[in-house]
Motif scaffolding. Structure first.
Motif, PDB file in Angstrom:
ATOM      1  N   ARG A   1       0.917  -1.071   0.054  1.00 33.09           N
ATOM      2  CA  ARG A   1      -0.058  -0.085   0.035  1.00 33.09           C
ATOM      3  C   ARG A   1       0.981   1.486   0.057  1.00 33.09           C
ATOM      4  O   ARG A   1       0.702   2.261  -0.693  1.00 33.09           O
ATOM      5  N   ALA A   2       2.099   1.200   0.861  1.00 36.37           N
ATOM      6  CA  ALA A   2       3.031   2.150   0.743  1.00 36.37           C
ATOM      7  C   ALA A   2       3.574   2.671  -0.628  1.00 36.37           C
ATOM      8  O   ALA A   2       3.949   3.952  -0.726  1.00 36.37           O
TER       9      ALA A   2
ATOM     10  N   PRO B   1       0.021   0.752   5.571  1.00 32.15           N
ATOM     11  CA  PRO B   1       1.145   1.188   4.598  1.00 32.15           C
ATOM     12  C   PRO B   1       1.782  -0.138   4.173  1.00 32.15           C
ATOM     13  O   PRO B   1       2.260  -0.387   3.030  1.00 32.15           O
ATOM     14  N   GLU B   2       2.122  -1.030   5.208  1.00 32.83           N
ATOM     15  CA  GLU B   2       3.040  -2.421   4.599  1.00 32.83           C
ATOM     16  C   GLU B   2       2.211  -3.546   4.445  1.00 32.83           C
ATOM     17  O   GLU B   2       2.548  -4.764   4.094  1.00 32.83           O
TER      18      GLU B   2
END
Length: 307
Positions: free
Chosen positions: A171-172, A215-216
């Motif tokens: 996602r990051a 994010p990860e």
């Protein structure tokens, strides 16, 4: 082959696989394949010698022993291509074992792999590739799933990614910039350009995805919430090619082939395409693009400074 292997041989095999993982950063799939190939070989030699043998027996394997193993594999219906791969695994193991044990592995290393004809990849025609991008969304009635599938196949065709590379995005990594840093086979990094169409497809998928993502977390998700596996994209491609009347060779990986071939047809040079694909060898790129000698000579004549 389910035969008993001596503890010494099994320990040596385990140490070798650990060595590959630690020092060469071999992938899990590679380690599994190597382990299976060498286990088969060791199992055969146990039967060949009349029972489990220690490392001493392995050090004394002859050319005749190697021929017997290869003949047995062929008699079991193992293809020439698969046997060549198994022999390569065994040779790699033997080089390591010979250095560790201090013996001469010539009999094993001199064994010749059976000849086989490389199957050239079969890229899609440009219009077919575009039709895939337009049609894959029709394979799901759930809007975010349809958008997800479009985003993945657009990355495969628009950026030349392997399916594993596309599914490894986090996602990051989004929003995507003009380039993307990809870690490919063997941990080799490369930079690939990201087309506006690919960025738009990924953004559209995220705008429809109904849940929050850390994010990860893996960028692409399955319908049950976990990280998306390749099977879902393979299924969507199978449905798409059936709808379009495309051959069975129209797989997700064929989109990567198509990316390379269509770049070359548009005048791209092989060396640049090699970098985009992350190939270590230029000869691999030549096979990947499935071009004929006439086309290669045309590129050569247009780009070589002395032409």
């Amino acid at each position: 082959m389910n035969l008993e292997i001596s503890p010494a041989c099994r320990t040596a095999l385990e140490h070798w696989l650990t060595h590959l993982k630690a020092l060469q950063d071999a992938s899990e799939n590679t380690l599994i394949a190597y382990g299976s190939d060498v286990t088969d070989f060791l199992g055969f030699m146990s039967a060949h010698f009349g029972g489990p043998q220690g490392l001493g027996a392995l050090e004394n394997i002859t050319t005749g022993d190697m021929r017997a193993w290869m003949a047995a594999a062929r008699s079991e219906g193992i293809s020439a291509r698969s046997l060549a791969r198994r022999l390569s695994s065994v040779k790699t193991f033997y080089r390591w074992l010979a250095e560790r044990q201090g013996f001469e592995p010539t009999a094993v290393l001199s064994a010749r792999a059976p000849k086989f004809q490389n199957k050239l990849p079969r890229p899609l025609p440009q219009q077919a590739a575009k039709a895939v991008l337009d049609t894959v969304a029709l394979q799901s009635t759930t809007p975010w799933v349809a958008a997800r599938d479009v985003a993945v196949v657009t990355l495969l065709y628009g950026c030349g990614l392997r399916i594993s590379e596309a599914l490894s995005l986090r996602r990051a990594d989004v929003p995507l910039s003009g380039t993307l840093r990809i870690t490919g086979k063997g941990g080799k990094e490369r930079i690939v350009p990201v087309l506006p169409a690919a960025r738009a497809a990924v953004d559209h998928y995220l705008s429809l995805y109904p849940f929050a993502l850390d994010p990860e977390s893996a960028l692409f998700r399955g319908v049950r919430g976990g990280a998306l596996g390749p099977g879902a994209i393979q299924k969507a491609m199978a449905q798409t090619r059936a709808q379009l009347g495309l051959p069975a060779s129209a797989t997700p990986h064929a989109l990567r082939h198509s990316f390379a071939t269509h770049l070359l047809e548009a005048g791209g040079d092989l060396r640049s395409i090699q970098e985009l694909l992350g190939h270590a060898s230029l000869s691999t790129t030549q096979a990947y693009t499935a071009v004929d000698a006439t086309r290669l000579m045309d590129v050569y004549n247009k780009t070589h400074p002395k032409a």
